[in-house]
Design an enzyme around this catalytic site. Structure first.
Site, PDB file in Angstrom:
ATOM      1  N   PRO A 108      73.208 -37.804  29.037  1.00 27.93           N
ATOM      2  CA  PRO A 108      72.726 -39.166  29.319  1.00 27.93           C
ATOM      3  C   PRO A 108      71.921 -39.691  28.136  1.00 27.93           C
ATOM      4  CG  PRO A 108      71.499 -37.532  30.597  1.00 27.93           C
ATOM      5  CD  PRO A 108      72.615 -36.800  29.936  1.00 27.93           C
ATOM      6  N   LEU A 109      72.333 -40.824  27.588  1.00 22.26           N
ATOM      7  CA  LEU A 109      71.745 -41.373  26.364  1.00 22.26           C
ATOM      8  C   LEU A 109      71.222 -42.775  26.657  1.00 22.26           C
ATOM      9  CD1 LEU A 109      74.688 -40.315  24.047  1.00 22.26           C
ATOM     10  CD2 LEU A 109      72.459 -39.192  24.169  1.00 22.26           C
ATOM     11  N   CYS A 165      62.208 -36.320  28.940  1.00 22.07           N
ATOM     12  CA  CYS A 165      62.013 -37.529  28.145  1.00 22.07           C
ATOM     13  C   CYS A 165      60.681 -37.455  27.396  1.00 22.07           C
ATOM     14  CB  CYS A 165      62.042 -38.767  29.041  1.00 22.07           C
ATOM     15  SG  CYS A 165      61.810 -40.322  28.148  1.00 22.07           S
ATOM     16  N   HIS A 201      67.433 -28.444  26.627  1.00 28.44           N
ATOM     17  CA  HIS A 201      67.409 -28.886  25.235  1.00 28.44           C
ATOM     18  C   HIS A 201      66.480 -27.962  24.464  1.00 28.44           C
ATOM     19  CE1 HIS A 201      66.661 -32.420  22.200  1.00 28.44           C
ATOM     20  NE2 HIS A 201      67.229 -31.358  21.657  1.00 28.44           N
ATOM     21  N   ASN A 255      71.916 -27.472  24.948  1.00 33.14           N
ATOM     22  CA  ASN A 255      71.977 -28.757  24.265  1.00 33.14           C
ATOM     23  C   ASN A 255      71.158 -28.704  22.985  1.00 33.14           C
ATOM     24  OD1 ASN A 255      70.270 -31.835  24.590  1.00 33.14           O
ATOM     25  ND2 ASN A 255      72.327 -31.637  23.798  1.00 33.14           N
ATOM     26  N   GLY A 256      71.761 -29.235  21.892  1.00 33.86           N
ATOM     27  CA  GLY A 256      71.016 -29.341  20.644  1.00 33.86           C
ATOM     28  C   GLY A 256      71.833 -29.022  19.414  1.00 33.86           C
ATOM     29  N   ASP A 257      71.987 -30.020  18.532  1.00 37.80           N
ATOM     30  CA  ASP A 257      72.527 -29.842  17.174  1.00 37.80           C
ATOM     31  C   ASP A 257      73.989 -29.400  17.144  1.00 37.80           C
ATOM     32  OD1 ASP A 257      69.950 -30.435  16.445  1.00 37.80           O
ATOM     33  OD2 ASP A 257      69.377 -28.352  16.059  1.00 37.80           O
TER      34      ASP A 257
END
Length: 642
Positions: free
Chosen positions: A285-286, A370, A439, A470-472
């Site tokens: 979700p962005l 967030c 993340h 999640n990440g990179d």
């Protein structure tokens, strides 16, 4: 600082003297006089004299060769061919494609942080009354919109002639926006369209359906606090409220009803929806950029799971249209969820119940990562990670209030040296959560360092439910390595999808896709078409399409074509230098300057020269309404040009 400042003043004196034609060397002589005095001050303060910018205390400046060697050791300077040497954390672009340092461009205006000088969302000066447009008469005596059609048409923004109305043909000669449509000239009678279509052999596709449009009666009930909540009040009562006391006789006389927790627990075992989380690719979700048109682009490239933008639970319960619009779902999104944010168990339980009853959603994701200050200070987002017990109460209330699965997205913690995600990974097994996404950064890190996949691997070993990392992730090599080394159930991709949405195809096919510039331009064309279908073909819809297109292009310009790299793959933390592409279009698509996005001049397709109308009300906000052929731009100084 003092060393550099003193010498800098002397250099400026020599520069100014040379500009006005006076004798050069005054600054150098002054520096030779000041340097010994400054060296004695340093000796008094620090105990021993030090070199000043690599020069002796006598004040003689370092030679050009020594300075050049120092710059090259720091990654700054040019080589013997005049090309810049690679700086630290810079992507390895082939030398022949690099832009010489003397030809490098610099951004104008604000280059870092929020640009507070940019204009806000464009609004029409004259708005037409919708009731007048549809029925010819307005029944509201205090209506503030325009009722005179001639006045509105005179003030309306110019028509766009580069593509037909996205609704007219697909809806059989109908457009919901009527005279407000910016493609009004293409509203020809249906019989004419059918004749032209038969002559040209075109096929008209049916418009994709969107769901989760909130009924106006439900929205009204929410805004007036009259919605009939069935489960949430009992699951998460308001703080301080208590049921009236009953006598022991009354309590024993009446049979005890089945508790809400038992009833919902039985529902969880029998009727709760199931999702197969095994080995899926999840588009994260962005906020702002994770809109429905962009999600449709990612679905074309093979994304398995999509999730809407973060919505505030309090705004949803107040019936805000803008917040409920974030829950819209396209028919191509087979596994779709929505992400909500909040800090109150009662509010979030009610929000989960409303979403469960009024929308078609496959899962609800609670945002616990967030890092934005506004969200963090309200106790929501990543602030929930500081209180695992409170987070547990919130999650359990949401699970009991809805029939659809509940997931959470977290970070490693608030501070790098105090991770709390491992504690949550142990306790989340008893909360009823279906999946957890982690993340590999803390809140304070934001995106300053690489994601810690070793930490993600440790959390995956502790969690008994599916855990996504999640990440990179920017290549299929990254995805394969993390899958093999961490034991995660799936991968969540965020910035990698914004930079190159075809990353889902690369991961599934296990290959590196050297995509061409013309293909990338076609995806912008698809985004514009999807945006007009989603936001509308009136001025407001066109402005929204332009805005979110530019937001996305600010990420796509970071992509470096595979054929220009000295080694593969491109790393997400490597800054792309200024380089020349293999053609002019590829060079312009790589430019971080928005002014370049309106200078695209391409070869025409099928011997037809098509031009794009670009609205220059505000500079550097082009609208790429791309037709099937590559487009040709012509620059003029008028407010609107073709």
């Amino acid at each position: 600082v003092a060393d550099s400042s003193l010498q800098h003043v002397c250099v400026i004196m020599d520069t100014r003297a040379d500009e006005v034609g006076e004798s050069v060397g005054l600054g150098q002589r002054l520096w030779q006089s000041v340097a010994p005095l400054w060296a004695s001050v340093q000796s008094t303060l620090f105990g021993s004299p030090r070199e000043i910018d690599g020069t002796a205390v006598e004040g003689s400046a370092a030679s050009d060769g020594e300075q050049q060697s120092k710059e090259q050791s720091n990654g700054v300077g040019d080589d013997e061919d005049g090309l810049p040497t690679r700086m630290q954390h810079e992507a390895p672009v082939k030398r022949e494609h690099l832009v010489p340092r003397s030809q490098k461009r610099k951004a104008e205006g604000v280059t870092r942080g929020m640009n507070k000088q940019r204009p806000g969302t464009y609004k029409e000066k004259v708005k037409l009354c919708l009731e007048t447009m549809r029925t010819g008469k307005c029944t509201h005596p205090k209506c503030k919109f325009e009722h005179d059609m001639d006045v509105y048409m005179a003030a309306k923004e110019p028509e766009i002639h580069t593509m037909p109305c996205p609704f007219w043909k697909r809806q059989g000669g109908k457009c919901d926006f009527g005279v407000t449509c910016r493609f009004l000239d293409s509203h020809t009678p249906p019989e004419v369209d059918a004749a032209q279509q038969e002559q040209q052999g075109e096929t008209v596709s049916v418009k994709g359906e969107e769901s989760n449009k909130l009924d106006h009666r439900v929205r009204y009930a929410l805004s007036r606090h009259r919605y009939d909540y069935r489960l949430a009040p009992a699951l998460a009562p308001r703080k301080g409220s208590a049921a009236p006391a009953k006598s022991a006789a009354e309590d024993s006389a009446k049979p005890k009803p089945e508790s809400v927790a038992d009833r919902i627990g039985a529902l969880a075992d029998k009727e709760r929806r199931k999702i197969d989380w095994k080995d899926k690719l999840y588009l994260a979700p962005l906020t702002t950029v994770g809109n429905l048109p962009f999600r449709r682009i990612c679905k074309q490239f093979g994304a398995d799971i999509t999730c809407g933008e973060m919505a505030l639970a309090t705004k949803l319960l107040e019936g805000h249209n803008a917040e409920w619009a974030l829950l819209r779902r396209h028919e191509s999104e087979d596994i779709f969820g929505t992400q909500i944010c909040g800090s109150n168990a009662r509010v979030l339980a009610r929000c989960a119940e409303v979403i469960n009853r009024e929308t078609d959603i496959d899962f609800i994701d609670l945002n616990c990562g967030c890092p934005i200050d506004l969200i963090f200070k309200s106790g929501a987002g990543s602030a929930l990670m500081a209180k695992p017990s409170r987070l547990g109460n919130i999650v359990q209330s949401m699970v009991q209030a809805s029939e659809i699965p509940v997931t959470i997205k977290i970070r490693t913690g608030i501070k790098p040296n105090r991770p709390t995600a491992l504690t949550i990974a142990r306790e989340v097994n008893t909360w009823g959560v279906d999946m957890i996404a982690l993340h590999g950064r803390s809140r304070q890190q934001r995106y300053a360092r690489l994601a810690d996949w070793d930490f993600i691997s440790e959390a995956a070993s502790l969690s008994k439910i599916p855990l996504y990392g999640n990440g990179d992730i920017l290549s299929f090599e990254d995805a394969a390595r993390h899958r093999a080394n961490t034991g995660v159930s799936g991968l969540m991709i965020a910035r990698g999808a914004l930079i190159k949405p075809w990353i889902f195809t690369e991961i599934k096919e296990e290959r590196t896709w050297d995509i061409s510039a013309s293909e990338r331009l076609d995806y912008f064309k698809d985004f514009v078409r999807f945006g007009l279908e989603h936001w509308g073909s009136d001025t407001t819809g066109v402005e929204h399409t332009r805005r979110f297109l530019l937001e996305w292009m600010s990420f796509t310009c970071r992509y470096i074509p595979t054929g220009l790299l000295e080694r593969l793959p491109q790393q997400i933390n490597e800054r792309p230098p200024q380089y020349y592409g293999r053609n002019d279009l590829e060079t312009l698509l790589s430019s971080p300057f928005s002014n370049d996005w309106i200078k695209v001049r391409s070869a025409t397709c099928k011997s037809t020269e098509l031009q794009i109308s670009v609205h220059l009300r505000r500079q550097s906000v082009p609208l790429l309404l791309l037709p099937n052929a590559l487009c040709h731009f012509t620059y003029k100084k008028e407010a609107l040009f073709d």
